[in-house]
Motif scaffolding. Sequence first.
Motif, PDB file in Angstrom:
ATOM      1  N   UNK A 201       0.854  -1.184   0.000  1.00 22.30           N
ATOM      2  CA  UNK A 201       0.000   0.000   0.000  1.00 22.30           C
ATOM      3  C   UNK A 201       0.890   1.234   0.000  1.00 22.30           C
ATOM      4  N   UNK A 202       0.666   2.115  -0.975  1.00 26.66           N
ATOM      5  CA  UNK A 202       1.472   3.340  -1.066  1.00 26.66           C
ATOM      6  C   UNK A 202       0.771   4.556  -0.488  1.00 26.66           C
ATOM      7  N   UNK A 203      -0.555   4.484  -0.389  1.00 29.51           N
ATOM      8  CA  UNK A 203      -1.329   5.625   0.122  1.00 29.51           C
ATOM      9  C   UNK A 203      -2.564   5.078   0.813  1.00 29.51           C
ATOM     10  N   UNK A 204      -2.712   5.369   2.080  1.00 26.83           N
ATOM     11  CA  UNK A 204      -3.836   4.830   2.843  1.00 26.83           C
ATOM     12  C   UNK A 204      -5.063   5.727   2.654  1.00 26.83           C
ATOM     13  N   UNK A 205      -6.267   5.173   2.832  1.00 26.58           N
ATOM     14  CA  UNK A 205      -7.479   5.990   2.684  1.00 26.58           C
ATOM     15  C   UNK A 205      -7.560   7.057   3.774  1.00 26.58           C
ATOM     16  N   UNK A 206      -8.282   8.144   3.475  1.00 25.09           N
ATOM     17  CA  UNK A 206      -8.392   9.249   4.429  1.00 25.09           C
ATOM     18  C   UNK A 206      -9.663   9.169   5.273  1.00 25.09           C
ATOM     19  N   UNK A 207     -10.666   8.425   4.818  1.00 25.24           N
ATOM     20  CA  UNK A 207     -11.921   8.323   5.559  1.00 25.24           C
ATOM     21  C   UNK A 207     -12.154   6.918   6.108  1.00 25.24           C
ATOM     22  N   UNK A 208     -11.806   5.917   5.319  1.00 26.79           N
ATOM     23  CA  UNK A 208     -12.004   4.542   5.753  1.00 26.79           C
ATOM     24  C   UNK A 208     -10.737   3.948   6.335  1.00 26.79           C
TER      25      UNK A 208
END
Length: 593
Positions: A201-208
């Motif tokens: 994973x290079x970028x994690x979600x901002x809401x979930x």
Amino acid sequence: FFDMGQAGLLVYHNFNHGVDVPVQTAAYDASPNAVDAFFGTLNEEGVSSGLASQFPSYAQSSDSFGNAFTTKEDAPLDIALQGGTTCDLPPCGVSFVISTLPDHGSIFDKDKLITSSPHGISGRSVRYVPDADYNGGDVFKYQASNGDALSAKRGVVLTIEPVNDVPVCASSKTEVTAQGNDTYITLQYVDPDDDFTKVRVTRIPTKGILYQVSDTGAKGELIHSSGTEVTSLSNLVIFSPSGPSPKGDSDGNYDDFGYEIRDDNGTSQECQVQVKVAQSVCDTKPVAGQSGYALSFSGRNEVAHLGQMSSYASDDSFSMGLHFRTSYSTQGSLMTLLAAGPFEIKWDKLGLLLQVEGSAIPTRKSFADGYWHDLVLAHDAGVTSLYVDGLLYGSMNATVKLEEPDTIRLGHTIGSSNGFHGEVDEVTIWTASREGDGPYAAHWQFNEGSGRYITNRVTGSVFLSLGNSGISEFQPEWATSTLVTDNGMSVEDTSPSAYQLACSSSHTEDLEAVLLALPSSGKLFYTEDGVTKSYEITGVPTLVSKSRVLYEPSSLDCASGEERGSADNFAYACAGDLAESMHGILGSSFYGT
């Protein structure tokens, strides 16, 4: 050497062994790489006598005009063509003709692709471009021309050496729709070399929130930072909304995250996953009544043929729907529900799986609850989507070609070890990409009730559909259908009938039915098991445990013996933690005997 009678390359030696061996490899047109050339004096068997003193010596070659070339996979190569005449004065000279094109690459005359042969070129060189990701051998041939005559053909032997390709994203953006609290997402990619890869994973979600998936398929550890490697062998992660009521933008977009794929040769660009949220849906799924017949499959090898997919649908846009129900939970390999040309819908213990062109959409929900469910496969402009009971379970890019043989098969398909175990009713094909949009192309109601012939009610055509080669054990059984396409149900005598007051929601599975209006003549009872009456429901609004009631018609009405029957109705709504939605009127009719 050239065989002038055949005017083609007969044999090619490069003399690049570099050691004194009596056996040499020759590249013939008819038998490439044949061992059929020797050094020294030949013995009675026609092979070298092996006397090294009779061998010529190897030397470093200074020849720059050979016809053997090497390049790397996906790397173009400029090749000078060799030839001339015995004339030394103008206007003497030669031009060149490409006489045979390569099988695994392309030839360019300057920047112009040569698409057919023979083809004259404008200069004395060409560019060879190997096919994408191809490695191995290739050959093309050319001839010299003085304007009056052509030389014999000369072959150019090419070796394309393999390279390890960097993996790439299966799609620049993958869209998934969150289903409830946990949505399983497969992080897809393409690696032409199919070697060892790692996904992170290079970028994690901002809401979930993202979670790893354990070996048993359960929710694992939290993925809390970029650079975290995905541990699932199937590259699965779980996405969970951060709140109980996720809301997207006007297009339904809720959140997104990124990932990349690495192997020994490099790292892909970032692949993006766009997470959408669906609107809350409260959908009727009737479970009792009289609605003709359905086809019943026992999981052996029964099959129903419904003609060629290409006869009803186009490559660009169509949708196909059917109703199914099962209470069978497979523990083995996939069992087939539907095969329609390149599309297959199968079943395993984790749920339905739509497969097309090597890609798949899983539901992660089994639907093995004994109730009828509405399934729609929609295809539009190269995107295939799967809906069950009105909810989108996923979409994927799929460029397909519908062409014979692309038989529509229910219950079993060629090469499948397990058949469907359950019932199928009301199969429909539309000429548009969404259910109900556009005209019908086909509709099979399965109301024949006997025999092996099924009628397409749109065209009126009758097709010998059931079974395979007339063998009775391959024919599904006719069963009285309990599917009702509207909200009506039927009961007889004074016997109570069970009603499952069905609700569904994209946000939660925890829904209950709330009675809003009682029947005018019959009675409603609470029930825990769907069979036994607990106590009568006498007031509204009333929350119904397990959304299940028993309806009992009035004994006075049934005693009247009126063959035309009587009508009754009641109403309910669906309620959960997030919303309530009116479910409309659920009508009931009963008949005296």
